[in-house]
Design a protein around this motif. Structure first.
Motif, PDB file in Angstrom:
ATOM      1  N   PRO A  16       0.810  -1.228   0.000  1.00  7.49           N
ATOM      2  CA  PRO A  16       0.000   0.000   0.000  1.00  7.49           C
ATOM      3  C   PRO A  16       0.842   1.276   0.000  1.00  7.49           C
ATOM      4  O   PRO A  16       0.407   2.302  -0.543  1.00  7.49           O
ATOM      5  N   ILE A  17       2.041   1.222   0.597  1.00  9.12           N
ATOM      6  CA  ILE A  17       2.923   2.398   0.547  1.00  9.12           C
ATOM      7  C   ILE A  17       3.336   2.674  -0.897  1.00  9.12           C
ATOM      8  O   ILE A  17       3.343   3.835  -1.351  1.00  9.12           O
ATOM      9  N   LEU A  18       3.667   1.614  -1.622  1.00  6.05           N
ATOM     10  CA  LEU A  18       4.039   1.763  -3.029  1.00  6.05           C
ATOM     11  C   LEU A  18       2.888   2.334  -3.847  1.00  6.05           C
ATOM     12  O   LEU A  18       3.075   3.260  -4.663  1.00  6.05           O
ATOM     13  N   VAL A  19       1.680   1.831  -3.634  1.00  9.23           N
ATOM     14  CA  VAL A  19       0.513   2.317  -4.377  1.00  9.23           C
ATOM     15  C   VAL A  19       0.238   3.773  -4.026  1.00  9.23           C
ATOM     16  O   VAL A  19      -0.083   4.600  -4.897  1.00  9.23           O
ATOM     17  N   ALA A  20       0.385   4.122  -2.749  1.00 11.95           N
ATOM     18  CA  ALA A  20       0.145   5.510  -2.332  1.00 11.95           C
ATOM     19  C   ALA A  20       1.123   6.466  -3.009  1.00 11.95           C
ATOM     20  O   ALA A  20       0.738   7.576  -3.438  1.00 11.95           O
ATOM     21  N   SER A  41      -5.122  13.460  -2.816  1.00  9.57           N
ATOM     22  CA  SER A  41      -3.724  13.487  -2.399  1.00  9.57           C
ATOM     23  C   SER A  41      -3.599  13.729  -0.899  1.00  9.57           C
ATOM     24  O   SER A  41      -2.745  13.116  -0.232  1.00  9.57           O
ATOM     25  N   LYS A  42      -4.451  14.600  -0.342  1.00  5.78           N
ATOM     26  CA  LYS A  42      -4.403  14.874   1.089  1.00  5.78           C
ATOM     27  C   LYS A  42      -4.687  13.607   1.900  1.00  5.78           C
ATOM     28  O   LYS A  42      -4.005  13.304   2.882  1.00  5.78           O
ATOM     29  N   GLN A  43      -5.717  12.872   1.486  1.00  2.00           N
ATOM     30  CA  GLN A  43      -6.050  11.629   2.201  1.00  2.00           C
ATOM     31  C   GLN A  43      -4.933  10.600   2.060  1.00  2.00           C
ATOM     32  O   GLN A  43      -4.602   9.883   3.016  1.00  2.00           O
ATOM     33  N   VAL A  44      -4.343  10.550   0.866  1.00  2.00           N
ATOM     34  CA  VAL A  44      -3.267   9.595   0.634  1.00  2.00           C
ATOM     35  C   VAL A  44      -2.046   9.943   1.482  1.00  2.00           C
ATOM     36  O   VAL A  44      -1.369   9.047   2.026  1.00  2.00           O
ATOM     37  N   ASP A  45      -1.774  11.242   1.637  1.00  7.30           N
ATOM     38  CA  ASP A  45      -0.651  11.647   2.489  1.00  7.30           C
ATOM     39  C   ASP A  45      -0.860  11.199   3.935  1.00  7.30           C
ATOM     40  O   ASP A  45       0.082  10.758   4.607  1.00  7.30           O
ATOM     41  N   LYS A  77      -6.744  -1.951  -1.430  1.00 10.73           N
ATOM     42  CA  LYS A  77      -7.843  -1.920  -2.399  1.00 10.73           C
ATOM     43  C   LYS A  77      -8.321  -0.488  -2.634  1.00 10.73           C
ATOM     44  O   LYS A  77      -8.547  -0.073  -3.783  1.00 10.73           O
ATOM     45  N   ASN A  78      -8.471   0.271  -1.550  1.00  5.75           N
ATOM     46  CA  ASN A  78      -8.949   1.640  -1.694  1.00  5.75           C
ATOM     47  C   ASN A  78      -7.927   2.532  -2.391  1.00  5.75           C
ATOM     48  O   ASN A  78      -8.295   3.427  -3.178  1.00  5.75           O
ATOM     49  N   LEU A  79      -6.646   2.313  -2.140  1.00  6.04           N
ATOM     50  CA  LEU A  79      -5.608   3.079  -2.844  1.00  6.04           C
ATOM     51  C   LEU A  79      -5.574   2.722  -4.328  1.00  6.04           C
ATOM     52  O   LEU A  79      -5.331   3.591  -5.190  1.00  6.04           O
ATOM     53  N   LEU A 111     -13.090   9.154  -2.365  1.00  6.36           N
ATOM     54  CA  LEU A 111     -12.762   9.892  -1.150  1.00  6.36           C
ATOM     55  C   LEU A 111     -13.393   9.239   0.081  1.00  6.36           C
ATOM     56  O   LEU A 111     -12.793   9.197   1.159  1.00  6.36           O
ATOM     57  N   GLY A 112     -14.605   8.726  -0.095  1.00  4.37           N
ATOM     58  CA  GLY A 112     -15.258   8.015   1.013  1.00  4.37           C
ATOM     59  C   GLY A 112     -14.484   6.766   1.424  1.00  4.37           C
ATOM     60  O   GLY A 112     -14.305   6.498   2.621  1.00  4.37           O
ATOM     61  N   HIS A 113     -13.998   6.022   0.416  1.00  2.00           N
ATOM     62  CA  HIS A 113     -13.193   4.829   0.711  1.00  2.00           C
ATOM     63  C   HIS A 113     -11.891   5.192   1.410  1.00  2.00           C
ATOM     64  O   HIS A 113     -11.463   4.513   2.366  1.00  2.00           O
ATOM     65  N   LEU A 114     -11.250   6.262   0.942  1.00  4.59           N
ATOM     66  CA  LEU A 114      -9.995   6.681   1.559  1.00  4.59           C
ATOM     67  C   LEU A 114     -10.206   7.164   2.994  1.00  4.59           C
ATOM     68  O   LEU A 114      -9.388   6.883   3.885  1.00  4.59           O
TER      69      LEU A 114
END
Length: 606
Positions: A16-20, A41-45, A77-79, A111-114
């Motif tokens: 998941p870090i790689l996908v993010a 991007s904010k949620q991923v950060d 999955k969400n990423l 965004l909801g999934h993240l």
């Protein structure tokens, strides 16, 4: 946790870090929906920051992995959803823009999934590193468990049980015990999510009886199913339970005995494993505590029990339980003679607490003996039968009942095994004499079907051990044929059948004794009873046929009109498995009563 498992977890977290990181790169290349991409991007950060914190925590050897893997998989999955969506917003040809239509609705979903993954990660970090100490109980509900809140509670409790401080671990074990009390589904979840191993580790905490009690209570509630017991066995739980049973405060020993009983009851593998780990001897020793065994009842006394315990303790301390177990318990491998550490405490304990310990030990012996010839033999080898007989004589209630049921199982094992029968129930054996005396006393004097039935069954199982001159056990059985409780009467018929059966070498002598004690009229009354069901009828008919075949010259058979009854039964409802026996008996009686010669009659005897 092995190095390969550590590597697997690191790989699971690195993905998941790689996908993010790829999502962040894709956001920088986005040409459309820039505002929405920046929100992604904010949620991923946030997720990246928490994932990296989680990787640092994963280096701990005591990390509770189950929720980590589940949350990491869902976050991945969400990423992936976010990456797919953001890539559609890159600069492409007009044709690609037309084909790859992106809507604001898709962004709201992603965004909801993240946000859900952020909530899951925040919850996960809270249970793994609560207040920086790790392993605190957290009862909040993460999004991943919104449809099944029990799962999040179990995760939180097990994490605290595995990673927390001692007080937190005790609280977590108590919480798991409460969940396990509710229903079997909760028990299944606790076991599937890895709760057994940390419970056993807590059960090992000899410095904290409170911790041992909390762990044992939960394990007892989990151990009422074959599959769950097998998990406890596979986690090397049997040697640990025996060790704790041998040298612990009385309340811990009581729960240890309960655990032996419930595991042995539901799993024959555990039943044999407990015997292999010498659980029977400390159980007998604890059961015999406060029980004075008369030296005249036999040369073996409590002193001999203690001596045997010391000898066996030396053997067990020299033996490694298993390679997996040795590292944890090598220096403290169970020797039940060490129970002296708590002997004074036990002597000063409340009588009700001591009684409960003995009740639990008696039940454990019952479950270990049930259906097991080898375990029954081990109980007799510890001279436990003298103790059981004394308790049956002196005690009442649950303790008396459990001891009686243990005797019943030992007798049943002896019935099926000639070697055990000869070794444990010799006519000159003080233990055997004491047991038989108490069984006969229960049958004759105690007006309780719950006690009379196992006593009658035990005498029936021992039918082949009694010589022809020993007729005193037949008379009370004949009397019970007229008992107002049909179950007691039926068990008496079954027991007498074992005396009169051709399988018994002395069947002719015993059959004549049954007839002499007026067994035929009592049996006829039983067969005429309106309350007798088909099973009872089968037992009564079988006994009646054996008596007619083996004591056919008795006037009481003719006076009781046995031939008439059998002929009537033959015309009505004789079950297939008895039809041949009934027909043969009728033919035999007809031959006898028509005065034919004895040589011809004897040809029809079994």
């Amino acid at each position: 946790m092995t190095s390969s498992e550590e590597k697997q977890l690191e790989e699971e977290l690195s993905y998941p870090i790689l996908v993010a990181e790829r999502v962040r790169s894709a956001v920088g290349e986005a040409d459309a929906y820039k505002f929405e991409c920046n929100e992604v991007s904010k949620q991923v950060d946030r997720l990246l920051q928490m994932l990296r914190t989680l990787v640092r925590l994963a280096a701990s050897p005591s990390l509770y992995e189950r929720p980590v893997r589940r949350v990491a998989a869902e976050t991945s999955k969400n990423l992936e959803r976010a990456l797919t969506l953001v890539r559609k917003c890159r600069r492409r040809s007009i044709l690609h823009r037309v084909v790859s239509i992106v809507s604001a609705t898709e962004f709201r979903k992603v965004l909801g999934h993240l946000e859900a993954s952020v909530g899951d990660m925040r919850w996960l970090l809270s249970i793994l590193d609560n207040d920086g100490g790790g392993g605190g109980i957290v009862v909040s509900l993460p999004p991943i468990a919104s449809n099944d809140p029990i799962m999040s509670w179990v995760w939180s409790f097990i994490a605290s049980l595995q990673m927390g401080q001692l007080n937190d671990r005790i609280d977590a074990a108590n919480e798991l015990a409460s969940l396990a009390q509710d229903n079997d589904r909760n028990k299944k979840i606790i076991v599937e999510e890895g709760g057994v191993a940390p419970l056993l580790k807590l059960f090992k905490e000899a410095t904290s009886p409170e911790a041992q009690i909390a762990a044992a209570t939960t394990l007892c509630r989990l151990g009422n199913d074959l599959e769950r017991v097998r998990v406890i066995v596979s986690e090397v739980g049997v040697p640990l339970v025996v060790q704790v049973l041998g040298d612990s405060p009385i309340r811990v020993q009581t729960l240890s005995a309960n655990l032996v009983a419930t595991m042995a009851k539901h799993d024959p593998v555990a039943q044999e494993d407990f015997a292999r780990e010498n659980a029977i001897r400390p159980l007998v020793t604890l059961l015999s505590f406060d029980t004075a065994i008369d030296e005249q009842s036999g040369k073996q006394s409590i002193h001999s029990l203690v001596q045997i315990n010391k000898e066996m303790g030396k053997k067990s301390s020299d033996r490694s339980v298993s390679k997996q177990f040795t590292s944890s318990y090598s220096s403290s491998s169970y020797t039940y003679s060490r129970g002296g550490n708590y002997r004074k405490d036990r002597e000063n304990e409340d009588p009700q607490v001591k009684l409960q310990l003995r009740i639990s030990c008696a039940e454990a012996l019952w479950m270990l003996a049930r259906g097991s010839v080898s375990n029954s033999r081990k109980i007799t080898e510890t001279k436990g039968m003298l103790c059981l007989a004394k308790i049956i004589e002196k005690e009442q209630g649950e303790l008396q009942f459990n001891c009686l049921m243990t005797i019943m199982e030992i007798a049943a094992a002896a019935e099926s095994n000639a070697d055990l029968r000869r070794a444990a129930f010799k006519t000159n054996s003080p233990a055997a004499k004491a047991v038989v005396e108490q069984l006969l006393r229960i049958i004759k004097e105690v007006d309780s079907p719950s006690l009379q039935i196992p006593a009658i069954k035990s005498i029936g199982s021992l039918a082949r051990t009694f010589p022809a001159r020993e007729t005193r056990m037949i008379e009370p059985l004949v009397m019970k044929l007229s008992n107002r409780d049909t179950d007691v009467a039926d068990e008496a018929a079954v027991a007498l059948t074992k005396f009169a059966s051709p399988d018994n070498f002395l069947y002719v002598e015993h059959s004549k004794t049954i007839v002499e004690y007026n067994g035929v009229p009592a049996l006829m009354r039983l067969l005429r009873s309106n309350e007798v069901n088909q099973l009872h009828l089968d037992h009564g008919l079988t006994l009646l046929c054996f008596l007619a075949l083996h004591a056919g010259n008795s006037e009481s058979l003719e006076q009781a009109r046995v031939l008439t009854v059998l002929e009537g039964a033959d015309r009505t409802a004789v079950p297939p498995h008895l039809r041949e026996l009934v027909s043969r008996t009728i033919y035999h009686l007809n031959l006898y009563h028509t005065g034919m010669n004895s040589q011809r009659i004897s040809s029809y005897l079994p």
